[in-house]
Design an enzyme around this catalytic site. Structure first.
Site, short mmCIF file in Angstrom:
data_model
loop_
_atom_site.label_atom_id
_atom_site.label_comp_id
_atom_site.label_asym_id
_atom_site.label_seq_id
_atom_site.Cartn_x
_atom_site.Cartn_y
_atom_site.Cartn_z
N GLY A 173 -0.47 -6.65 8.70
CA GLY A 173 -1.96 -6.96 8.34
C GLY A 173 -1.70 -7.96 7.22
O GLY A 173 -2.44 -9.10 7.08
N MET A 222 0.84 -8.84 3.12
CA MET A 222 2.21 -8.44 2.48
C MET A 222 1.77 -8.70 0.88
O MET A 222 1.09 -9.61 0.54
CB MET A 222 3.13 -9.34 2.93
CG MET A 222 4.23 -9.03 1.96
SD MET A 222 4.91 -7.31 2.34
CE MET A 222 5.82 -7.16 0.55
N GLU A 223 2.07 -7.72 0.07
CA GLU A 223 1.71 -7.68 -1.35
C GLU A 223 2.59 -8.46 -2.16
O GLU A 223 2.65 -8.24 -3.50
CB GLU A 223 1.84 -6.36 -1.94
CG GLU A 223 3.08 -5.43 -1.71
CD GLU A 223 3.41 -4.67 -0.64
OE1 GLU A 223 4.22 -3.83 -1.10
OE2 GLU A 223 2.83 -4.95 0.34
N ASN A 224 3.39 -9.54 -1.75
CA ASN A 224 4.18 -10.22 -2.68
C ASN A 224 3.65 -10.68 -3.86
O ASN A 224 2.50 -11.02 -4.01
CB ASN A 224 4.76 -11.71 -1.82
CG ASN A 224 4.83 -11.48 -0.39
OD1 ASN A 224 5.87 -10.85 -0.20
ND2 ASN A 224 3.94 -12.15 0.23
N HIS A 264 -6.12 -3.30 -0.63
CA HIS A 264 -4.95 -2.66 -0.80
C HIS A 264 -3.78 -3.53 -1.22
O HIS A 264 -3.11 -2.90 -1.93
CB HIS A 264 -4.63 -2.40 0.90
CG HIS A 264 -3.30 -1.89 1.44
ND1 HIS A 264 -3.13 -0.48 1.48
CD2 HIS A 264 -2.03 -2.22 1.35
CE1 HIS A 264 -2.07 -0.01 1.53
NE2 HIS A 264 -1.30 -1.15 1.64
N GLU A 265 -3.71 -4.82 -0.66
CA GLU A 265 -2.70 -5.76 -1.28
C GLU A 265 -2.75 -5.72 -2.72
O GLU A 265 -1.75 -6.02 -3.40
CB GLU A 265 -2.55 -6.94 -0.54
CG GLU A 265 -2.50 -6.71 1.00
CD GLU A 265 -1.46 -6.10 1.32
OE1 GLU A 265 -0.36 -5.90 0.80
OE2 GLU A 265 -1.82 -5.16 2.48
#
Length: 853
Positions: free
Chosen positions: A262, A264-266, A298-299
């Protein structure tokens, strides 16, 4: 295939080396990319002699150890490793290698989404970019320089803050980025492309100024406004509720079409599946807007629960994911309707996670082994993990929970930790012993709670017995510790007593003094992820009178299930349910909540209750009840539809979304009549409405009851949106979910459609994935649905194993199927595991389903 290695938590060992700093230079070209990796490495275990780096499919050019070029006698290239021999206690290592992003269809590491260079490194993608100690407990400070063609790739992004931009003589340019926060390699990211952008700013509580950017394909900039609004709301909420401020000068989001997950929290550079960024009223449904708000949050929340504090190893995945899902659920509930959000979250849990819990692939939220960690990004780790955090929140209360999270952040900032460390903070600050509670992390399956009631001489006794399933390997599991919200009601619905019980024993009694026999309202707000079994039910009463919205919904669902199960046994429709349904129709309620109360139980809900699943009687019962209700309340349903049908309204406020929700629920139920009047109404809704929400509902109804009308509308829809991939996802999903005969043939033909591309995961999920959830035809008795999906798994596995293993999840129901379907399914799954080149991603899922050791 050759035997796949299983990795065990018990074998975890601390890394023998750590990376203090990592300086990367990427030279991006159309045919390849060259990566120069300069690492400052420190030996942790002084007894270690050789440095072992993870390395997959990399073309090595040169290696330098402390500025001395190494010859081939000083290193060994292994299948998935690079071994550098005889290194010192502290040294500098430079590795230069080539990769080919343009050929990377697995979408892990560095790849191209259309014309955009981007990365996906969680969980183990970084080893496909450059040799590295690619594990979450090795945290380094990264500096990244990107060099690319100035015209094709004017935007160059990486983690952290931008240090410099520079131009080169050969029409190329570069940018250097520095992230001051130590991070594991899975959080590394880069993006290069010719992108459109919108920008904004956020000022933190301490007065720090952060610039916010959302990048997308040019022409889609206007579709990023809702995502930007959601980002700013997330940043404020995290400050207000958790006291967490943003910690960099920039926050970048990039939307790409080709993405396995969905988002990505990089750190500082979130890369998103475009489905969770791009939206406007013409192309996105109300559900899309809500999902974007949730995933953006969320991220962002991962910045603290995942980035600043990360996992020691991948077995601890729920440490960051379960906690962050809980946080984004609370955020969405605070900004919208708490009651509706809670019901939607529980519904999603039951549709996906309860099915997983009852399958051969069931696992604890903290698994103790895996073949490939990609397969554990599951509803169990995420959604059940969130329910476990919610129980802790309930046990501690708001104030103590906040003290506990503060202690967690203060103690473990910039560290890679375990779920045990999180539980320590909860226990210490909350003043509670969570030793027994830890079983939620280590046991699998969904516990049941048997409820027995007795009333005599002014004393009401509630006996609660935990029924704990065995683990997948057959071993016994122990009773859980959990909070259980309940209330006792009088015959007018007034609460006699309401409290939260703490359940910890296999069986225990709770005694209440009361003059009248009370009516029990149990597991309010779904306080524990359990299945409640009651000998006595008061569904109709609770549907009408309970003040707790979740119990009202639960009672409506349970009454609906009981009614359909009676139909499946050949009994008549329970008119008490019909009367209770009519009462809800006539009630003055929040419209979104009312729409949920009027929702009949899903096929999945009924399937889970069967010892041996046969889908034909489930569908027959559901269709019969729908038709009966539609006929009984046709006038009322049409009245509600007419009152709330506002085809020119495109607002996203709660009232407008509620109106669309209730009127579409009514129209969908009325479609069971298949009358000319309803066909005309659905057709008019498609033609007159300006929101995607209304158009998709109308198209779905026409597809299922009026194929000639549907053909005209679908042609119009396709012509209008064929170049919009996100809308085409809806189109393919709708057609693959059709209940009309011949759907499999139509799905097979759609693979040749110009708008379909097997390299784009969203499109595969929308067509093949949607068909695999179309139980009526996927599980058809001739077995052609199984054969079709298995063929696709084998084909797609060669392109993208992660995508293929996701499709394999459709077969998790194998154990519960009737003998005819089971035999057909097993024959197809045996084809999968006998494929010589099948990936370990797919092998792990399928071998567990058919129990190959």
């Amino acid at each position: 295939m050759s035997k796949v290695e299983t990795i065990y938590l018990k074998d975890y060992k601390k890394s023998e080396f750590t990376v203090k700093t990592c300086d990367l230079v990427f030279e991006l070209f159309e045919e390849y990319a060259q990566v120069t990796n300069l690492m400052h490495i420190i030996k942790v275990d002084k007894n270690s002699k050789d440095l072992l780096l993870n390395s997959v499919d990399l073309e090595l050019i040169e290696i330098y150890l402390d500025d001395v070029k190494l010859n081939e006698s000083r290193y060994i290239i292994e299948k998935e490793h690079l071994r550098v021999l005889d290194v010192g206690d502290e040294f500098k290592l430079i590795i230069i290698n080539k990769i080919y992003p343009q050929l990377n269809s697995e979408l892990e590491g560095l790849y191209k989404s259309g014309s955009i260079f981007c990365t996906q490194n969680e969980p183990e993608g970084f080893r496909r970019i450059t040799p590295y100690i690619d594990r979450p407990d090795v945290m380094a400070v990264f500096r990244t320089t990107l060099v690319a063609d100035r015209e094709r790739y004017p935007i160059l992004l990486s983690n952290g803050n931008r240090e410099t931009n520079f131009k080169l003589d050969d029409k190329r340019h570069g940018a250097t980025w520095f992230d001051p926060h130590p991070k594991p390699s899975y959080l590394f990211a880069l993006v290069a492309g010719d992108l459109g952008v919108i920008q904004d700013k956020f000022v933190t509580k301490s007065g720090k100024y952060a610039r916010l950017y959302i990048y997308t394909d040019k022409g889609n900039e206007s579709k990023c406004k809702h995502a930007m609004k959601s980002l700013k709301e997330s940043m404020k909420w995290d400050e207000d509720v958790y006291g967490r401020e943003y910690d960099l000068d920039l926050y970048n989001i990039v939307a790409v079409d080709s993405f396995n997950m969905g988002a990505m929290e990089n750190k500082g550079l979130n890369i998103f599946n475009s489905a969770y960024v791009l939206a406007d009223e013409d192309s996105a449904t109300d559900g899309n807007f809500m999902a974007i708000q949730s995933v953006i949050a969320h991220e962002y929340f991962h910045n603290w629960t995942g980035n600043r504090i990360t996992c020691r190893d991948w077995f601890q995945l729920t440490l960051k994911e379960g906690l962050t899902v809980f946080r984004d659920q609370c955020f969405s509930a605070d900004l919208n309707s708490k009651e509706v959000k809670r019901i939607e979250d529980v519904r999603a849990l039951r549709e996906r996670q309860f099915v997983e819990d009852g399958s051969p692939t069931a696992h604890p939220i903290q698994p103790d082994s895996y073949m490939t960690i990609n397969n554990f990004y599951t509803a169990t780790v995420y959604e059940k993990g969130a329910e476990v955090i919610r129980m802790i929140y309930t046990l501690l209360g708001e104030e103590k929970y906040r003290k506990a999270t503060d202690l967690y952040f203060e103690t473990f900032d910039s560290q890679a930790v375990r779920t045990d460390d999180f539980l320590w903070a909860m226990s210490k600050a909350g003043g509670i012993d969570l030793k027994q509670f830890e079983r939620w992390y280590h046991q699998s399956g969904t516990p049941k709670l048997q409820v027995d009631e007795k009333f005599e001489e002014g004393k009401y006794t509630l006996t609660l017995t935990q029924i704990i399933p065995n683990a997948v390997d057959g071993s016994e599991q122990k009773p859980y510790y959990f909070p259980l919200k309940m209330a006792l009601l009088d015959d007018s619905g007034k609460e006699i007593e309401a409290k939260t019980l703490t359940i910890s024993k296999e069986s225990e009694d709770f005694v209440f003094k009361t003059n009248l026999k009370p009516i029990l309202s149990i597991n309010r707000d779904f306080s524990a992820p359990i299945i409640v079994e009651q000998a006595e039910n008061n569904y109709a009463f609770l549907m009408k009178h309970d003040k707790n919205s979740f119990v009202r919904y639960e009672s409506a669902q349970s009454f609906g299930v009981a009614t359909m199960e009676a139909l499946m046994r050949g009994e008549a429709i329970d008119e008490a349910f019909v009367k209770a349904y009519g009462h809800i129709l006539g009630s003055e309620l929040d419209l979104s909540f009312k729409a949920l109360l009027l929702e009949l139980p899903s096929v999945t809900a009924l399937m889970q209750r069967q010892e041996e699943v046969d889908f034909e009687p489930i569908y027959e019962a559901k269709e019969k009840l729908e038709k009966h209700l539609a006929a009984a309340f046709e006038d009322k349903l049409l009245e509600i539809y007419t009152q709330n049908h506002k085809p020119l309204c495109k607002e996203l406020d709660a009232k407008s979304m509620g109106e669309r929700s209730i009127k579409n629920r009514c129209l969908k139920l009325l479609s069971a009549l298949k009358s000319d009047k309803i066909i005309e109404t659905a057709n008019a809704q498609y033609n007159d409405s300006i929101t995607m929400t209304d158009r998709v509902v109308a198209l779905d109804i026409l597809e299922n009851i009026a194929p000639l009308h549907a053909k005209v509308s679908q042609e119009h829809f396709y012509k209008r949106y064929k170049n919009d991939t996100l809308v085409m996802n809806k189109y393919f999903s709708l057609l693959a979910s059709s209940q009309r005969e011949g759907v499999l043939e139509r799905v097979a033909a759609l693979q040749n459609d110009d708008a379909y591309n097997e390299l784009v995961p969203n499109l595969v999920r929308s067509l093949i994935g949607s068909f695999s959830r179309n139980y009526k035809y996927f599980h058809a008795k001739e077995g052609l649905g199984y054969k079709f999906v298995v063929d696709k798994i084998i084909d797609i596995d060669k392109i993208n194993p992660q995508m293929a293993s996701g499709l394999a999840g459709a077969f998790k129901i194998y154990e519960k199927l009737n003998s005819v379907n089971k035999k057909l399914m097993r024959a197809e799954l045996e084809r999968v595991v006998s494929e010589p080149s099948i990936s370990k991603n797919v092998y792990e899922i399928v071998s567990k389903i058919i129990k190959i050791s």
